[in-house]
Design an enzyme around this catalytic site. Structure first.
Site, PDB file in Angstrom:
ATOM      1  N   ASN A   1       3.114  -2.684  -1.888  1.00 37.80           N
ATOM      2  CA  ASN A   1       2.833  -4.119  -1.832  1.00 37.80           C
ATOM      3  C   ASN A   1       2.700  -4.766  -3.210  1.00 37.80           C
ATOM      4  O   ASN A   1       2.920  -5.965  -3.353  1.00 37.80           O
ATOM      5  CB  ASN A   1       1.610  -4.387  -0.952  1.00 37.80           C
TER       6      ASN A   1
ATOM      7  N   HIS B   1     -12.507  -7.087   0.850  1.00 37.07           N
ATOM      8  CA  HIS B   1     -12.067  -6.854   2.220  1.00 37.07           C
ATOM      9  C   HIS B   1     -11.853  -5.361   2.360  1.00 37.07           C
ATOM     10  O   HIS B   1     -10.968  -4.797   1.770  1.00 37.07           O
ATOM     11  CB  HIS B   1     -10.757  -7.604   2.452  1.00 37.07           C
TER      12      HIS B   1
ATOM     13  N   ILE C   1      -2.546 -12.914   2.043  1.00 34.39           N
ATOM     14  CA  ILE C   1      -3.138 -12.111   3.134  1.00 34.39           C
ATOM     15  C   ILE C   1      -2.773 -10.633   2.965  1.00 34.39           C
ATOM     16  O   ILE C   1      -3.436  -9.749   3.494  1.00 34.39           O
ATOM     17  CB  ILE C   1      -2.655 -12.622   4.521  1.00 34.39           C
TER      18      ILE C   1
HETATM   19  P1  A3D Z   1       4.631  -7.157   9.265  1.00 34.57           P
HETATM   20  O1  A3D Z   1       4.752  -7.577  10.682  1.00 34.57           O
HETATM   21  O2  A3D Z   1       5.199  -5.837   8.864  1.00 34.57           O
HETATM   22  O3  A3D Z   1       5.264  -8.302   8.344  1.00 34.57           O
HETATM   23  C1  A3D Z   1       5.452  -8.149   6.987  1.00 34.57           C
HETATM   24  C2  A3D Z   1       6.796  -8.775   6.659  1.00 34.57           C
HETATM   25  O4  A3D Z   1       6.968  -8.767   5.239  1.00 34.57           O
HETATM   26  C3  A3D Z   1       7.999  -8.021   7.254  1.00 34.57           C
HETATM   27  O5  A3D Z   1       8.727  -8.895   8.110  1.00 34.57           O
HETATM   28  C4  A3D Z   1       8.808  -7.611   6.029  1.00 34.57           C
HETATM   29  O6  A3D Z   1      10.229  -7.684   6.227  1.00 34.57           O
HETATM   30  C5  A3D Z   1       8.355  -8.645   5.013  1.00 34.57           C
HETATM   31  N1  A3D Z   1       8.602  -8.260   3.633  1.00 34.57           N
HETATM   32  C6  A3D Z   1       8.548  -7.027   3.049  1.00 34.57           C
HETATM   33  N2  A3D Z   1       8.873  -7.127   1.745  1.00 34.57           N
HETATM   34  C7  A3D Z   1       9.114  -8.439   1.497  1.00 34.57           C
HETATM   35  C8  A3D Z   1       9.484  -9.166   0.339  1.00 34.57           C
HETATM   36  N3  A3D Z   1       9.679  -8.559  -0.841  1.00 34.57           N
HETATM   37  N4  A3D Z   1       9.647 -10.505   0.447  1.00 34.57           N
HETATM   38  C9  A3D Z   1       9.465 -11.139   1.627  1.00 34.57           C
HETATM   39  N5  A3D Z   1       9.128 -10.497   2.768  1.00 34.57           N
HETATM   40  C10 A3D Z   1       8.950  -9.162   2.687  1.00 34.57           C
HETATM   41  O7  A3D Z   1       3.085  -7.141   8.810  1.00 34.57           O
HETATM   42  P2  A3D Z   1       1.914  -8.127   9.273  1.00 34.57           P
HETATM   43  O8  A3D Z   1       2.430  -9.511   9.345  1.00 34.57           O
HETATM   44  O9  A3D Z   1       1.222  -7.540  10.459  1.00 34.57           O
HETATM   45  O10 A3D Z   1       0.904  -7.944   8.035  1.00 34.57           O
HETATM   46  C11 A3D Z   1       1.253  -8.448   6.761  1.00 34.57           C
HETATM   47  C12 A3D Z   1       0.244  -8.024   5.698  1.00 34.57           C
HETATM   48  O11 A3D Z   1      -1.034  -8.590   5.987  1.00 34.57           O
HETATM   49  C13 A3D Z   1       0.011  -6.516   5.577  1.00 34.57           C
HETATM   50  O12 A3D Z   1      -0.080  -6.143   4.212  1.00 34.57           O
HETATM   51  C14 A3D Z   1      -1.337  -6.312   6.267  1.00 34.57           C
HETATM   52  O13 A3D Z   1      -2.013  -5.163   5.813  1.00 34.57           O
HETATM   53  C15 A3D Z   1      -2.041  -7.579   5.855  1.00 34.57           C
HETATM   54  N6  A3D Z   1      -3.206  -7.955   6.669  1.00 34.57           N
HETATM   55  C16 A3D Z   1      -4.280  -8.460   5.998  1.00 34.57           C
HETATM   56  C17 A3D Z   1      -5.403  -8.854   6.692  1.00 34.57           C
HETATM   57  C18 A3D Z   1      -6.575  -9.408   5.948  1.00 34.57           C
HETATM   58  O14 A3D Z   1      -7.559  -9.765   6.543  1.00 34.57           O
HETATM   59  C19 A3D Z   1      -6.529  -9.530   4.493  1.00 34.57           C
HETATM   60  C20 A3D Z   1      -5.450  -8.724   8.093  1.00 34.57           C
HETATM   61  C21 A3D Z   1      -4.343  -8.208   8.748  1.00 34.57           C
HETATM   62  C22 A3D Z   1      -3.209  -7.821   8.018  1.00 34.57           C
END
Ligand code: A3D
Length: 320
Positions: A96, A176, A119
């Protein structure tokens, strides 16, 4: 007057949910950016076709081109990978961090005036890195974690006290992760602090300790249940509340990862503290008096974030 523009970097589970919420609330036009082929455009089209049924006016566009985020008022970043069962948030660091570099440079080139909400995990390190790579001012870059962590805490407290979630306020400090610090003294039911409710026989300290522990591992509990990926409804709705406070200058007080410059004895670190979000981005950092236990818990949390930053700097020389 032109509509606001909301750019979502990452169109995965949280990104798609953010797009739905932002459009349904008519917060502005929505751009879904992702490196995945076709998927952001597919989600944008699907959501645009929900508009006639739900009755909202918002233009939705999916893209792989950073030029499309030009002029965005708010950018919400979820790009990267989420946790799988057995993984900690810190396990995501290497992958990341590279993503934050690409995203930061894209924001710097195309949306330098936006209010940016990160996030992507591990949150406190990723928001710090994103700010470095984007070069935006610190008051315009924040991390979403505390709103979600305190929402989890509020949900568990409302269940335990058998009252409406609307009347429960809760307070969470620190990074977090498993070191976050839910503070009972500043958590209330309609203004009555939790320690008073314990005295009134509404619950016991043991039950509160269990709720605090469950809040700390609240994300992991959902990762285990889902089996694939992590929470997305509550994380998305939490970031939308922060974006709304900025766009409407609501000046809401939220726990967020904000850049500290001496407050709470911490310098040049993003960590979860209460802040006021308004038209200036971070309008104020709110410094409250902590009791000894909360102070000690906060310090452990700060040390954990510092350790992650050392790892970030070792992985990317430009951050050192
Ligand atoms: P996910 O559904 O995998 O979506 C992430 C997206 O990012 C995917 O569609 C990927 O194709 C895209 N991606 C990867 N590399 C790139 C890039 N270089 N440029 C643009 N897009 C890219 O994950 P999600 O939506 O479930 O979660 C996203 C992030 O949020 C993760 O890192 C989780 O750990 C984080 N998260 C944080 C919290 C907090 O409370 C802080 C809570 C839940 C999830």
């Amino acid at each position: 007057m032109a509509r606001n523009k909301i750019a979502l970097i990452g169109a995965g589970m949280i990104g798609g949910t953010l797009a739905h919420l932002a459009a349904a609330k008519e917060m502005g036009d929505v751009v879904l950016f992702d490196i995945a082929e076709g998927m952001p455009s597919g989600k944008a089209l699907d959501l645009a076709q929900a508009a006639p049924v739900e009755g909202f006016d918002a233009k939705l566009k999916g893209t792989k081109d950073y030029a499309d985020i030009a002029g965005a008022d708010v950018v919400i970043v979820t790009a990267g990978v989420p946790r799988k069962p057995g993984m900690s948030r810190d396990d995501l660091l290497g992958i990341n961090l590279k993503v934050m570099k690409a995203v930061g440079e894209g924001i710097k080139a195309h949306a330098p005036n936006a209010f940016v909400i990160c996030i992507t995990n591990p949150l406190d390190a990723m928001v710090w890195a994103l700010r470095e790579f984007s070069g935006l001012s610190h008051n315009m870059v924040v991390g979403m974690a505390g709103v979600l962590d305190s929402a989890r805490f509020r949900h568990f407290l409302a269940e335990e006290f058998d009252v409406s979630v609307k009347d429960v306020t809760a307070f969470v400090l620190g990074g977090h992760g498993d070191t976050m610090v839910p503070v009972l003294e500043y958590s209330t039911v309609a203004g009555i602090p939790v320690p008073d409710l314990i005295k009134m026989g509404w619950s016991t300290q043991e039950k509160m300790d269990a709720i605090v522990a469950r809040t700390r591992s609240g994300g992991g509990e959902i990762v285990q249940l889902l089996g694939n990926g992590s929470a997305y409804y509550a994380p998305a709705t939490s970031a939308i509340a922060m974006a709304e406070s900025y766009l409407k200058d609501q000046k809401r007080l939220f726990p967020c990862a904000a850049h500290l410059t001496g407050q709470y004895g911490v310098d040049d670190l993003y960590v979860g503290v209460p802040i006021v979000i308004g038209a200036k981005g971070v309008d104020r950092i709110v410094e409250i008096e902590l009791n000894e236990a909360a102070k000690a818990g906060f310090q452990i949390s700060v040390d954990a974030v510092k350790e992650l930053l050392v790892a970030c700097k070792a992985l990317d020389e430009s951050l050192a």
